[in-house]
Motif scaffolding. Sequence first.
Motif, PDB file in Angstrom:
ATOM      1  N   GLN A  94      41.996 -30.622  35.557  1.00 20.60           N
ATOM      2  CA  GLN A  94      41.276 -29.171  35.188  1.00 20.60           C
ATOM      3  C   GLN A  94      41.647 -28.806  37.299  1.00 20.60           C
ATOM      4  O   GLN A  94      41.397 -27.138  36.868  1.00 20.60           O
ATOM      5  CB  GLN A  94      39.558 -28.775  34.936  1.00 20.60           C
ATOM      6  N   SER A  95      41.397 -29.273  37.070  1.00 19.17           N
ATOM      7  CA  SER A  95      41.503 -28.636  39.007  1.00 19.17           C
ATOM      8  C   SER A  95      43.427 -28.756  38.556  1.00 19.17           C
ATOM      9  O   SER A  95      43.652 -27.172  39.483  1.00 19.17           O
ATOM     10  CB  SER A  95      42.080 -29.620  40.016  1.00 19.17           C
ATOM     11  N   VAL A 115      37.261 -12.929  44.469  1.00 14.67           N
ATOM     12  CA  VAL A 115      36.109 -13.964  43.607  1.00 14.67           C
ATOM     13  C   VAL A 115      36.663 -14.970  42.792  1.00 14.67           C
ATOM     14  O   VAL A 115      36.343 -16.134  42.236  1.00 14.67           O
ATOM     15  CB  VAL A 115      35.149 -13.445  42.675  1.00 14.67           C
ATOM     16  N   GLN A 116      38.192 -15.352  42.558  1.00 16.91           N
ATOM     17  CA  GLN A 116      38.963 -16.402  41.870  1.00 16.91           C
ATOM     18  C   GLN A 116      39.780 -16.900  43.335  1.00 16.91           C
ATOM     19  O   GLN A 116      38.824 -17.686  42.760  1.00 16.91           O
ATOM     20  CB  GLN A 116      40.787 -15.461  42.185  1.00 16.91           C
ATOM     21  N   VAL A 117      39.519 -16.911  44.348  1.00 16.22           N
ATOM     22  CA  VAL A 117      39.334 -17.987  45.578  1.00 16.22           C
ATOM     23  C   VAL A 117      37.813 -18.566  45.178  1.00 16.22           C
ATOM     24  O   VAL A 117      38.067 -19.701  45.656  1.00 16.22           O
ATOM     25  CB  VAL A 117      39.597 -17.129  46.837  1.00 16.22           C
ATOM     26  N   GLY A 118      36.987 -17.728  45.435  1.00  9.00           N
ATOM     27  CA  GLY A 118      36.041 -18.591  45.925  1.00  9.00           C
ATOM     28  C   GLY A 118      35.758 -19.099  44.169  1.00  9.00           C
ATOM     29  O   GLY A 118      34.997 -20.825  44.320  1.00  9.00           O
ATOM     30  N   GLY A 119      35.846 -19.471  42.848  1.00 12.12           N
ATOM     31  CA  GLY A 119      35.852 -19.410  41.496  1.00 12.12           C
ATOM     32  C   GLY A 119      36.355 -21.225  42.246  1.00 12.12           C
ATOM     33  O   GLY A 119      35.806 -22.114  42.032  1.00 12.12           O
ATOM     34  N   LEU A 120      37.603 -20.795  42.307  1.00 16.92           N
ATOM     35  CA  LEU A 120      38.585 -21.956  42.511  1.00 16.92           C
ATOM     36  C   LEU A 120      37.895 -23.368  43.478  1.00 16.92           C
ATOM     37  O   LEU A 120      38.262 -24.093  43.669  1.00 16.92           O
ATOM     38  CB  LEU A 120      40.298 -21.555  42.656  1.00 16.92           C
ATOM     39  N   ALA A 121      37.637 -22.217  44.943  1.00 19.77           N
ATOM     40  CA  ALA A 121      36.945 -23.173  45.838  1.00 19.77           C
ATOM     41  C   ALA A 121      35.663 -24.508  45.457  1.00 19.77           C
ATOM     42  O   ALA A 121      35.407 -25.379  46.213  1.00 19.77           O
ATOM     43  CB  ALA A 121      36.286 -22.109  47.282  1.00 19.77           C
ATOM     44  N   VAL A 122      35.001 -24.047  44.180  1.00 22.55           N
ATOM     45  CA  VAL A 122      33.635 -24.245  43.624  1.00 22.55           C
ATOM     46  C   VAL A 122      34.414 -25.719  43.287  1.00 22.55           C
ATOM     47  O   VAL A 122      33.912 -26.308  42.720  1.00 22.55           O
ATOM     48  CB  VAL A 122      32.277 -23.230  42.819  1.00 22.55           C
ATOM     49  N   ALA A 123      35.285 -25.593  42.331  1.00 26.23           N
ATOM     50  CA  ALA A 123      36.268 -25.777  41.146  1.00 26.23           C
ATOM     51  C   ALA A 123      36.895 -27.648  42.034  1.00 26.23           C
ATOM     52  O   ALA A 123      36.446 -28.590  41.996  1.00 26.23           O
ATOM     53  CB  ALA A 123      37.158 -25.301  40.724  1.00 26.23           C
ATOM     54  N   VAL A 129      33.611 -33.632  44.347  1.00 27.74           N
ATOM     55  CA  VAL A 129      32.383 -34.825  44.428  1.00 27.74           C
ATOM     56  C   VAL A 129      33.194 -35.496  43.093  1.00 27.74           C
ATOM     57  O   VAL A 129      32.132 -36.879  43.626  1.00 27.74           O
ATOM     58  CB  VAL A 129      31.526 -33.598  43.211  1.00 27.74           C
ATOM     59  N   VAL A 130      33.671 -35.476  42.361  1.00 31.70           N
ATOM     60  CA  VAL A 130      34.046 -36.736  41.777  1.00 31.70           C
ATOM     61  C   VAL A 130      35.023 -37.376  41.770  1.00 31.70           C
ATOM     62  O   VAL A 130      34.564 -38.207  41.288  1.00 31.70           O
ATOM     63  CB  VAL A 130      34.636 -35.616  39.997  1.00 31.70           C
ATOM     64  N   GLY A 131      35.555 -37.328  42.877  1.00 30.91           N
ATOM     65  CA  GLY A 131      36.085 -38.154  43.876  1.00 30.91           C
ATOM     66  C   GLY A 131      35.076 -39.308  44.137  1.00 30.91           C
ATOM     67  O   GLY A 131      35.418 -40.224  44.611  1.00 30.91           O
ATOM     68  N   ALA A 268      30.007 -29.179  36.335  1.00 27.77           N
ATOM     69  CA  ALA A 268      29.223 -28.477  36.391  1.00 27.77           C
ATOM     70  C   ALA A 268      30.540 -27.493  37.507  1.00 27.77           C
ATOM     71  O   ALA A 268      30.596 -26.429  36.836  1.00 27.77           O
ATOM     72  CB  ALA A 268      28.303 -28.633  36.799  1.00 27.77           C
ATOM     73  N   LEU A 269      30.307 -27.794  38.831  1.00 31.29           N
ATOM     74  CA  LEU A 269      31.117 -27.169  39.002  1.00 31.29           C
ATOM     75  C   LEU A 269      32.399 -26.589  38.884  1.00 31.29           C
ATOM     76  O   LEU A 269      33.156 -25.801  38.619  1.00 31.29           O
ATOM     77  CB  LEU A 269      31.133 -27.801  40.921  1.00 31.29           C
ATOM     78  N   VAL A 270      33.123 -27.826  38.499  1.00 33.97           N
ATOM     79  CA  VAL A 270      34.756 -27.710  38.448  1.00 33.97           C
ATOM     80  C   VAL A 270      34.377 -26.306  37.301  1.00 33.97           C
ATOM     81  O   VAL A 270      35.953 -25.936  37.290  1.00 33.97           O
ATOM     82  CB  VAL A 270      35.264 -28.836  37.178  1.00 33.97           C
ATOM     83  N   ILE A 271      34.336 -26.511  35.900  1.00 34.73           N
ATOM     84  CA  ILE A 271      34.388 -25.901  34.748  1.00 34.73           C
ATOM     85  C   ILE A 271      33.670 -24.482  35.616  1.00 34.73           C
ATOM     86  O   ILE A 271      33.936 -22.965  34.757  1.00 34.73           O
ATOM     87  CB  ILE A 271      33.288 -26.648  33.807  1.00 34.73           C
ATOM     88  N   GLY A 272      32.489 -24.509  36.125  1.00 34.43           N
ATOM     89  CA  GLY A 272      31.901 -22.990  36.157  1.00 34.43           C
ATOM     90  C   GLY A 272      32.459 -22.153  37.408  1.00 34.43           C
ATOM     91  O   GLY A 272      32.898 -21.669  36.759  1.00 34.43           O
ATOM     92  N   GLY A 273      33.501 -23.407  38.546  1.00 39.32           N
ATOM     93  CA  GLY A 273      34.188 -22.146  39.008  1.00 39.32           C
ATOM     94  C   GLY A 273      35.744 -21.892  38.710  1.00 39.32           C
ATOM     95  O   GLY A 273      35.773 -20.312  38.359  1.00 39.32           O
ATOM     96  N   ILE A 274      36.011 -22.194  37.414  1.00 41.89           N
ATOM     97  CA  ILE A 274      37.127 -22.062  37.052  1.00 41.89           C
ATOM     98  C   ILE A 274      36.585 -20.789  36.603  1.00 41.89           C
ATOM     99  O   ILE A 274      37.945 -19.658  35.764  1.00 41.89           O
ATOM    100  CB  ILE A 274      38.136 -22.619  36.064  1.00 41.89           C
ATOM    101  N   LEU A 275      35.753 -20.694  35.775  1.00 44.06           N
ATOM    102  CA  LEU A 275      35.446 -20.028  34.510  1.00 44.06           C
ATOM    103  C   LEU A 275      35.401 -18.362  35.225  1.00 44.06           C
ATOM    104  O   LEU A 275      35.530 -17.113  34.952  1.00 44.06           O
ATOM    105  CB  LEU A 275      34.436 -20.282  33.781  1.00 44.06           C
TER     106      LEU A 275
END
Length: 293
Positions: A94-95, A115-123, A129-131, A268-275
């Motif tokens: 999903q990255s 806001v899009q840049v911020g969301g993708l930074a969270v993702a 974190v996963v890695g 949660a970070l990936v999905i939340g950031g992309i959403l």
Amino acid sequence: MKPKHIALAVAIMAIWGVNFVAIEKGLDHFPPLLFNALRFTLAAFPALFFVGRPQVPWRWIVAVGLILGVTKFSLLFAGMAAGMPAGLSSLVLQSQAVFTVLFAVLLLRERPRPVQVGGLAVALAGVVVVGSRTGADLGAFLLVIGAAAAWGLSNIATRKASPPDTLRFMVWASAVACGPLLVLSLLIDGPAADLTALRAIDGEAVLALAYVALISTLAGFAGWGFLLKRYGASTVAPFSMLVPLFGMTSAALFLGEQIHPTDLLGGALVIGGILLGLARTPARRSALVRVDA
């Protein structure tokens, strides 16, 4: 959306999530490049003779066939064969949303909103974190990240192509991909490994191949294309965030993969950031609609 179409969207996400389990099973029987070649060959033929002529310029069909079919899925299959768990692969892929925006900025001169840049930074933080728990399989993790990058680039090509019929477009792109993949399999997997795998094919191998080629690719994209036409990308795209949920759950149920706290936090970070990026940037949503695996 009508309830029956919501159910269809969720069913497609379940198909694409479980697809990672089918890939894992297929890789138990086939070398990665051979499995990828067989997948796209079966997706293209005989469907190619029934879907009609391409409705977009050939350059976009070739581009998506090579970038998505040859590059993205070869890297994904290689990463999973090298040890990247199926469930985590469904999440890390999903990255692609991060890479889609990056390529849109570089190639299309788009300007993402803050806001899009911020969301993708969270993702992106979620991917890190996963890695963080895949140190022993860092190479496999990086292969899947490479697959996500290729997916992001193919999103740009698909966006430029704007195919009116998603299923037809995917069938022709699959036809483009299968030839180079067969050649690469002979060169990299080796004729001996390919022949051994084909001689040992069994029912599980056939089911895995049929699932990824016919159910995930053809049936999945037929339904996805129908929903995109009826409701548009801005309504349908957020459903793609269900893919990791189904991917990780099915991997835990059928493959015995453990879900760690870092997986949940990263997910949660990936999905939340992309959403967050999807919800606040309606003009950019169409770049993030490709979710097939």
